[in-house]
Design a protein around this motif. Structure first.
Motif, PDB file in Angstrom:
ATOM      1  N   ASN A 167       0.813  -1.226   0.000  1.00 47.00           N
ATOM      2  CA  ASN A 167       0.000   0.000   0.000  1.00 47.00           C
ATOM      3  C   ASN A 167       0.845   1.275   0.000  1.00 47.00           C
ATOM      4  N   HIS A 170       1.985   3.067   3.522  1.00 44.99           N
ATOM      5  CA  HIS A 170       0.935   3.811   4.227  1.00 44.99           C
ATOM      6  C   HIS A 170       0.680   3.138   5.583  1.00 44.99           C
ATOM      7  N   GLU A 172      -1.088   4.124   8.242  1.00 40.08           N
ATOM      8  CA  GLU A 172      -2.478   4.139   8.712  1.00 40.08           C
ATOM      9  C   GLU A 172      -3.298   3.049   8.028  1.00 40.08           C
ATOM     10  N   GLU A 173      -3.085   2.871   6.731  1.00 42.39           N
ATOM     11  CA  GLU A 173      -3.808   1.838   5.980  1.00 42.39           C
ATOM     12  C   GLU A 173      -3.412   0.448   6.472  1.00 42.39           C
ATOM     13  N   THR A 174      -2.124   0.265   6.696  1.00 39.08           N
ATOM     14  CA  THR A 174      -1.635  -1.019   7.197  1.00 39.08           C
ATOM     15  C   THR A 174      -2.244  -1.333   8.559  1.00 39.08           C
ATOM     16  N   TRP A 176      -5.027  -0.214   9.709  1.00 38.09           N
ATOM     17  CA  TRP A 176      -6.453  -0.452   9.507  1.00 38.09           C
ATOM     18  C   TRP A 176      -6.700  -1.890   9.051  1.00 38.09           C
ATOM     19  N   TRP A 177      -5.907  -2.382   8.133  1.00 35.24           N
ATOM     20  CA  TRP A 177      -6.058  -3.757   7.670  1.00 35.24           C
ATOM     21  C   TRP A 177      -5.889  -4.750   8.826  1.00 35.24           C
ATOM     22  N   ARG A 197      -9.523  -4.050   3.262  1.00 35.99           N
ATOM     23  CA  ARG A 197      -8.785  -3.768   2.028  1.00 35.99           C
ATOM     24  C   ARG A 197      -9.704  -3.200   0.941  1.00 35.99           C
ATOM     25  N   PRO A 200     -11.064   1.948   1.159  1.00 34.82           N
ATOM     26  CA  PRO A 200      -9.925   2.813   1.484  1.00 34.82           C
ATOM     27  C   PRO A 200     -10.226   3.706   2.679  1.00 34.82           C
ATOM     28  N   LEU A 201      -9.210   4.038   3.429  1.00 36.95           N
ATOM     29  CA  LEU A 201      -9.389   4.919   4.586  1.00 36.95           C
ATOM     30  C   LEU A 201      -9.924   6.283   4.175  1.00 36.95           C
TER      31      LEU A 201
END
Length: 423
Positions: A167, A170, A172-174, A176-177, A197, A200-201
């Motif tokens: 990603n 990222h 924050e995205e990681t 979140w997953w 996934r 998206p955030l």
């Protein structure tokens, strides 16, 4: 005898190393056994051996039998040209004329050590050394627990690194997953990660202040809004989801959420509703966690209750006795142990910022130990976990050392065999 056991005996000098003689009669002393070589070439490098007044420095090669040298064609391999000593278990050749000095250990190793190791390899107990494990000193456990936990977190850091590569780095995205995966617990982990996934955030951020819309997005992407419900709230969620699915062109994954053999409090509907509330109550979660010093504040951040609708529901179209669906202490601790701490440690590890690694380890010490069959098994052996730091270390010990019978690589096994070598 195995070559790994022979390496272990030589590395830690667990044999009678007094009055050593080569087959030709020369006496010598071992100053240092050398460093175990994990690459191509002799087993140990930079060993130091004293013969008379001469100090000889060089590699040491080990084999079960002396003939192994020729069986492996080392005499033709330039990597072995500078070997100063050939250590074997059994000298099955006339080695008095050998160009490489040979030392046989067969008659110099404690029979008790060999018997102990054989017993460990052959028994089928919870752990091989369960009858001796309480004999290990507290100092050994203290250092070994920390190493085990760090090994576990470094391994999880590699997983975080893989996700970051997927990603574009990222964080924050990681987070979140992995957070969504954790909310799914073991049964729905894959399905919940697929949901995370697929949204998206940036999309979630646009709807942060609209809890119904967050629930619609999460429950819809999990495939839980496909039926024709009678419940008015469920119809609202479905209508909202259909609109935003089309607007953002959201694609659902192949994973389906499961309800079977689960406690109602862990139903995917409840977990996703709690996850929606967490997003609603606190954005940029990982950035906030990085700034938190006390684990109590992390627990406060994760302490959420699903929206009021779920007070009387576990699923749609079925009313249940009123009970707020609050995230319990056990689940909060689970998230800290399996998501918050690993990602925070990975952040410090990958960016070489020690303060985050130290904080992650400290939070483990301040979090309650897990309760599972492995931790219970160690407790029955006399090893109890006072916190998550110790319980996570024991999980690593059981899965990475005890089950594959890596007793020779374990500080506990090493300490116990060391005692046997002296008897």
């Amino acid at each position: 005898m195995t070559e790994r056991l022979l390496q272990f005996i030589w590395q830690f000098q667990y044999f009678n190393n007094k009055h050593l003689q080569l087959p030709g009669g020369e006496s010598f002393d071992i100053v240092h056994p050398g460093l175990l070589n994990a690459n191509q070439g002799p087993d140990f490098l930079a060993a130091r051996i004293k013969m008379g007044d001469a100090l000889i420095i060089g590699p040491v090669e080990l084999h079960i039998k002396t003939s192994g040298w020729y069986k492996h064609a080392h005499q033709f391999d330039h990597h072995y040209d500078k070997v100063i000593l050939h250590v074997v278990w059994e000298d099955d050749m006339d080695s008095s004329q050998s160009p490489i000095p040979v030392l046989s250990l067969r008659d110099r190793v404690s029979k008790l050590l060999l018997q102990q190791y054989e017993d460990w390899m052959n028994n089928r107990w919870f752990i091989a050394c369960e009858q001796q494990i309480t004999q290990v000193s507290d100092i050994t456990w203290l250092s070994w627990n920390e190493r085990l936990l760090v090994e576990r977190l470094q391994r999880k850091s590699a997983i975080v690194c893989e996700l970051l590569q997927q990603n574009n780095q990222h964080w924050e995205e990681t987070f979140w997953w992995l957070l969504a995966r954790n909310f799914g617990i073991k049964v729905n982990a894959e399905a919940f990660e697929a949901v995370a996934r697929s949204i998206p955030l940036t999309v979630l951020g646009k709807h942060k202040n609209r809890l119904l819309q967050l629930e619609a997005l999460l429950l819809g992407q999990a495939g839980l809004l496909e039926k024709d419900y009678e419940d008015g709230y469920a119809r609202q969620l479905k209508e909202a989801y259909q609109f935003y699915q089309a607007k953002y062109k959201l694609q659902k994954g192949p994973n389906t959420t499961l309800f079977l053999r689960m406690r109602p409090a862990s139903f995917p509907t409840i977990r996703l509703a709690q996850l929606a509330m967490l997003i609603h109550s606190s954005g940029h979660l990982f950035s906030k966690i990085k700034e938190i010093i006390s684990v109590k504040d992390v627990k406060s951040l994760l302490d959420v209750t699903a929206s009021a609708y779920w007070d009387q529901h576990y699923t749609f179209d079925k009313i249940s006795p009123a009970k707020p669906k609050k995230q319990g202490d056990s689940m909060i601790n689970n998230i800290i142990i399996n998501t918050v701490v690993p990602v925070l440690f990975a952040y410090g590890y990958l960016r070489q910022e020690q303060e985050y690694k130290d904080r992650a380890l400290k939070w483990m010490e301040e979090t309650a130990a897990e309760k599972n069959t492995i931790i219970q098994g160690f407790a029955q052996c006399g090893i109890k976990s006072r916190n998550a730091f110790e319980s996570q270390a024991l999980l690593e010990l059981k899965n990475r050392y005890c089950d594959p019978k890596r007793c020779l690589d374990c500080a506990v096994g090493n300490g116990l065999l060391k005692g046997s070598s002296k008897q």
